[in-house]
Design a protein around this motif. Structure first.
Motif, PDB file in Angstrom:
ATOM      1  N   SER A   1       7.710   7.812  -1.867  1.00 35.38           N
ATOM      2  CA  SER A   1       7.243   9.040  -2.506  1.00 35.38           C
ATOM      3  C   SER A   1       6.860  10.076  -1.458  1.00 35.38           C
ATOM      4  CB  SER A   1       6.044   8.742  -3.399  1.00 35.38           C
ATOM      5  OG  SER A   1       5.633   9.907  -4.047  1.00 35.38           O
ATOM      6  N   LYS A   2       7.159  11.336  -1.766  1.00 36.76           N
ATOM      7  CA  LYS A   2       6.810  12.427  -0.863  1.00 36.76           C
ATOM      8  C   LYS A   2       5.553  13.156  -1.338  1.00 36.76           C
ATOM      9  CE  LYS A   2      11.432  13.403   0.904  1.00 36.76           C
ATOM     10  NZ  LYS A   2      12.103  12.198   0.482  1.00 36.76           N
ATOM     11  N   CYS A   3       4.821  12.550  -2.283  1.00 34.41           N
ATOM     12  CA  CYS A   3       3.669  13.224  -2.869  1.00 34.41           C
ATOM     13  C   CYS A   3       2.529  13.390  -1.873  1.00 34.41           C
ATOM     14  CB  CYS A   3       3.181  12.477  -4.107  1.00 34.41           C
ATOM     15  SG  CYS A   3       2.538  10.831  -3.783  1.00 34.41           S
ATOM     16  N   ARG A   4       2.475  12.564  -0.836  1.00 38.87           N
ATOM     17  CA  ARG A   4       1.363  12.621   0.114  1.00 38.87           C
ATOM     18  C   ARG A   4       1.730  13.343   1.408  1.00 38.87           C
ATOM     19  NH1 ARG A   4      -3.580  10.323   0.376  1.00 38.87           N
ATOM     20  NH2 ARG A   4      -3.929   9.483   2.448  1.00 38.87           N
ATOM     21  N   ASP A   5       3.001  13.679   1.588  1.00 36.24           N
ATOM     22  CA  ASP A   5       3.444  14.303   2.837  1.00 36.24           C
ATOM     23  C   ASP A   5       2.748  15.633   3.094  1.00 36.24           C
ATOM     24  OD1 ASP A   5       5.052  12.175   3.150  1.00 36.24           O
ATOM     25  OD2 ASP A   5       6.950  13.222   2.814  1.00 36.24           O
ATOM     26  N   ASP A   6       2.636  16.454   2.057  1.00 36.82           N
ATOM     27  CA  ASP A   6       2.014  17.763   2.209  1.00 36.82           C
ATOM     28  C   ASP A   6       0.553  17.626   2.642  1.00 36.82           C
ATOM     29  OD1 ASP A   6       2.074  20.549   2.112  1.00 36.82           O
ATOM     30  OD2 ASP A   6       1.202  20.578   0.105  1.00 36.82           O
ATOM     31  N   PHE A   7      -0.145  16.674   2.023  1.00 40.63           N
ATOM     32  CA  PHE A   7      -1.551  16.433   2.369  1.00 40.63           C
ATOM     33  C   PHE A   7      -1.688  15.963   3.814  1.00 40.63           C
ATOM     34  CE2 PHE A   7      -4.874  13.149   2.757  1.00 40.63           C
ATOM     35  CZ  PHE A   7      -5.986  13.958   2.655  1.00 40.63           C
ATOM     36  N   LEU A   8      -0.857  15.021   4.237  1.00 42.04           N
ATOM     37  CA  LEU A   8      -0.949  14.491   5.600  1.00 42.04           C
ATOM     38  C   LEU A   8      -0.616  15.560   6.641  1.00 42.04           C
ATOM     39  CD1 LEU A   8       0.648  10.982   5.051  1.00 42.04           C
ATOM     40  CD2 LEU A   8      -1.760  11.501   5.359  1.00 42.04           C
ATOM     41  N   ASN A   9       0.362  16.407   6.350  1.00 39.38           N
ATOM     42  CA  ASN A   9       0.685  17.509   7.265  1.00 39.38           C
ATOM     43  C   ASN A   9      -0.480  18.489   7.381  1.00 39.38           C
ATOM     44  OD1 ASN A   9       3.217  16.472   7.710  1.00 39.38           O
ATOM     45  ND2 ASN A   9       4.187  17.710   6.128  1.00 39.38           N
TER      46      ASN A   9
ATOM     47  N   GLY B   1       0.801  -1.222   0.000  1.00 40.60           N
ATOM     48  CA  GLY B   1       0.000   0.000   0.000  1.00 40.60           C
ATOM     49  C   GLY B   1       0.830   1.265   0.000  1.00 40.60           C
ATOM     50  N   ASP B   2       2.151   1.160   0.224  1.00 39.76           N
ATOM     51  CA  ASP B   2       3.020   2.342   0.203  1.00 39.76           C
ATOM     52  C   ASP B   2       3.081   2.929  -1.211  1.00 39.76           C
ATOM     53  OD1 ASP B   2       3.558   2.039   2.840  1.00 39.76           O
ATOM     54  OD2 ASP B   2       5.661   1.485   2.615  1.00 39.76           O
ATOM     55  N   ILE B   3       3.203   4.258  -1.278  1.00 42.73           N
ATOM     56  CA  ILE B   3       3.361   4.926  -2.573  1.00 42.73           C
ATOM     57  C   ILE B   3       4.853   5.134  -2.803  1.00 42.73           C
ATOM     58  CG2 ILE B   3       2.821   6.985  -3.908  1.00 42.73           C
ATOM     59  CD1 ILE B   3       0.307   7.261  -2.197  1.00 42.73           C
ATOM     60  N   VAL B   4       5.348   4.664  -3.956  1.00 46.65           N
ATOM     61  CA  VAL B   4       6.787   4.729  -4.241  1.00 46.65           C
ATOM     62  C   VAL B   4       7.025   5.382  -5.600  1.00 46.65           C
ATOM     63  CG1 VAL B   4       7.432   2.744  -2.830  1.00 46.65           C
ATOM     64  CG2 VAL B   4       6.779   2.379  -5.189  1.00 46.65           C
ATOM     65  N   ASP B   5       8.191   6.032  -5.713  1.00 45.47           N
ATOM     66  CA  ASP B   5       8.648   6.602  -6.979  1.00 45.47           C
ATOM     67  C   ASP B   5       9.643   5.647  -7.601  1.00 45.47           C
ATOM     68  OD1 ASP B   5       7.168   8.940  -6.664  1.00 45.47           O
ATOM     69  OD2 ASP B   5       8.775   9.937  -5.570  1.00 45.47           O
ATOM     70  N   ILE B   6       9.522   5.427  -8.896  1.00 48.33           N
ATOM     71  CA  ILE B   6      10.430   4.525  -9.615  1.00 48.33           C
ATOM     72  C   ILE B   6      11.525   5.361 -10.262  1.00 48.33           C
ATOM     73  CG2 ILE B   6      10.606   2.837 -11.474  1.00 48.33           C
ATOM     74  CD1 ILE B   6       7.623   2.252 -10.954  1.00 48.33           C
ATOM     75  N   LYS B   7      12.770   5.030  -9.927  1.00 48.20           N
ATOM     76  CA  LYS B   7      13.925   5.725 -10.498  1.00 48.20           C
ATOM     77  C   LYS B   7      15.009   4.688 -10.723  1.00 48.20           C
ATOM     78  CE  LYS B   7      17.215   9.422  -9.656  1.00 48.20           C
ATOM     79  NZ  LYS B   7      17.816  10.295  -8.657  1.00 48.20           N
ATOM     80  N   GLY B   8      15.258   4.339 -11.974  1.00 42.49           N
ATOM     81  CA  GLY B   8      16.235   3.314 -12.296  1.00 42.49           C
ATOM     82  C   GLY B   8      17.638   3.716 -11.893  1.00 42.49           C
ATOM     83  N   CYS B   9      18.333   2.810 -11.208  1.00 43.11           N
ATOM     84  CA  CYS B   9      19.708   3.031 -10.774  1.00 43.11           C
ATOM     85  C   CYS B   9      20.624   2.214 -11.684  1.00 43.11           C
ATOM     86  CB  CYS B   9      19.861   2.613  -9.315  1.00 43.11           C
ATOM     87  SG  CYS B   9      21.533   2.748  -8.701  1.00 43.11           S
TER      88      CYS B   9
ATOM     89  N   THR C   1       5.105   7.006 -10.548  1.00 38.50           N
ATOM     90  CA  THR C   1       4.750   6.733  -9.161  1.00 38.50           C
ATOM     91  C   THR C   1       3.739   5.612  -9.132  1.00 38.50           C
ATOM     92  OG1 THR C   1       5.124   9.040  -8.588  1.00 38.50           O
ATOM     93  CG2 THR C   1       3.832   7.758  -7.055  1.00 38.50           C
ATOM     94  N   GLY C   2       3.938   4.659  -8.215  1.00 40.48           N
ATOM     95  CA  GLY C   2       3.034   3.521  -8.114  1.00 40.48           C
ATOM     96  C   GLY C   2       2.801   3.113  -6.678  1.00 40.48           C
ATOM     97  N   ARG C   3       2.026   2.030  -6.513  1.00 36.84           N
ATOM     98  CA  ARG C   3       1.667   1.548  -5.183  1.00 36.84           C
ATOM     99  C   ARG C   3       2.153   0.109  -5.029  1.00 36.84           C
ATOM    100  NH1 ARG C   3      -2.031   3.391  -1.347  1.00 36.84           N
ATOM    101  NH2 ARG C   3      -2.663   5.089  -2.702  1.00 36.84           N
ATOM    102  N   VAL C   4       2.770  -0.193  -3.885  1.00 36.63           N
ATOM    103  CA  VAL C   4       3.327  -1.519  -3.628  1.00 36.63           C
ATOM    104  C   VAL C   4       2.192  -2.515  -3.414  1.00 36.63           C
ATOM    105  CG1 VAL C   4       4.738  -2.871  -2.034  1.00 36.63           C
ATOM    106  CG2 VAL C   4       5.419  -0.556  -2.624  1.00 36.63           C
ATOM    107  N   PHE C   5       2.245  -3.660  -4.151  1.00 40.26           N
ATOM    108  CA  PHE C   5       1.234  -4.693  -3.971  1.00 40.26           C
ATOM    109  C   PHE C   5       1.831  -6.020  -3.504  1.00 40.26           C
ATOM    110  CE2 PHE C   5       2.641  -5.755  -8.217  1.00 40.26           C
ATOM    111  CZ  PHE C   5       2.509  -7.129  -8.283  1.00 40.26           C
ATOM    112  N   ASN C   6       3.156  -6.173  -3.603  1.00 36.05           N
ATOM    113  CA  ASN C   6       3.784  -7.433  -3.221  1.00 36.05           C
ATOM    114  C   ASN C   6       5.196  -7.149  -2.735  1.00 36.05           C
ATOM    115  OD1 ASN C   6       4.197 -10.206  -2.928  1.00 36.05           O
ATOM    116  ND2 ASN C   6       5.091 -10.360  -4.959  1.00 36.05           N
ATOM    117  N   ILE C   7       5.645  -7.948  -1.752  1.00 33.82           N
ATOM    118  CA  ILE C   7       6.996  -7.775  -1.225  1.00 33.82           C
ATOM    119  C   ILE C   7       7.704  -9.121  -1.249  1.00 33.82           C
ATOM    120  CG2 ILE C   7       8.356  -7.134   0.793  1.00 33.82           C
ATOM    121  CD1 ILE C   7       6.011  -5.266   1.520  1.00 33.82           C
ATOM    122  N   ALA C   8       8.897  -9.150  -1.844  1.00 32.74           N
ATOM    123  CA  ALA C   8       9.712 -10.358  -1.907  1.00 32.74           C
ATOM    124  C   ALA C   8      10.994 -10.118  -1.112  1.00 32.74           C
ATOM    125  CB  ALA C   8      10.021 -10.708  -3.356  1.00 32.74           C
ATOM    126  N   LYS C   9      11.943 -11.038  -1.221  1.00 30.03           N
ATOM    127  CA  LYS C   9      13.167 -10.946  -0.432  1.00 30.03           C
ATOM    128  C   LYS C   9      14.000  -9.720  -0.791  1.00 30.03           C
ATOM    129  CE  LYS C   9      17.064 -13.810   0.983  1.00 30.03           C
ATOM    130  NZ  LYS C   9      17.775 -15.067   0.730  1.00 30.03           N
TER     131      LYS C   9
END
Length: 160
Positions: free
Chosen positions: A99-107, A37-45, A61-69
């Protein structure tokens, strides 16, 4: 020579590391926790070539739906011929950031709750809606010792 047709075509600057940020990846990258459910920014390294996103997803920007190792699954919207499809991609954690896109809203929500609480205690009404900034009011600019020069257009005279 013709244009190349590979997967990483046109990504020389896109996947390049920032100036003075080359070399080893900081350990803080691996210490971050991601939850579903976390919102993340994709930036290729460019340092880590495995689990790298395709160039179309870089900067999205997307939302996490699965977590692996060592990786996470992310749902990202992608425009394909006028349709917006929810694509599910797997990426290693080096290629994503919180992602910091929701920080302003939550504050803003926290601040509004405090203001409402104080207003309720004092028994007054307070509006928590955001209002656009009004234009500046009219004023006269005054200068000391400056002669005001009136500027007007010169009349056009046709000479035949």
């Amino acid at each position: 020579m013709t244009n190349p047709h590979g997967k990483r075509r046109g990504t020389r600057d896109m996947f390049a590391r920032d100036f003075r940020k080359r070399g080893m990846i900081p350990l803080s990258t691996y210490m971050k926790t991601y939850r579903i459910g976390d919102i993340v920014d994709i930036k290729g390294c460019g340092t880590v070539t495995s689990g790298m996103p395709y160039k179309a997803y870089h900067g999205k920007t997307g939302r996490v739906f699965n977590i692996a190792k060592r990786a996470v699954g992310v749902i990202v919207n992608k425009k394909v011929r006028g349709k917006i499809l929810a694509k599910r991609i797997n990426l290693r954690i080096e290629h994503i950031n919180h992602s910091k896109c929701r920080d302003d809203f939550l504050n803003r929500v926290k601040k509004n709750e405090l203001v409402k609480k104080e207003a309720k205690a004092s028994g007054t009404f307070v509006c928590t809606k955001r209002a656009p900034v009004n234009p500046r009011t009219s004023h006269t600019v005054k200068g000391k010792g400056i002669v005001v020069e009136e500027v007007c257009p010169i009349r056009y005279e046709f000479i035949a």
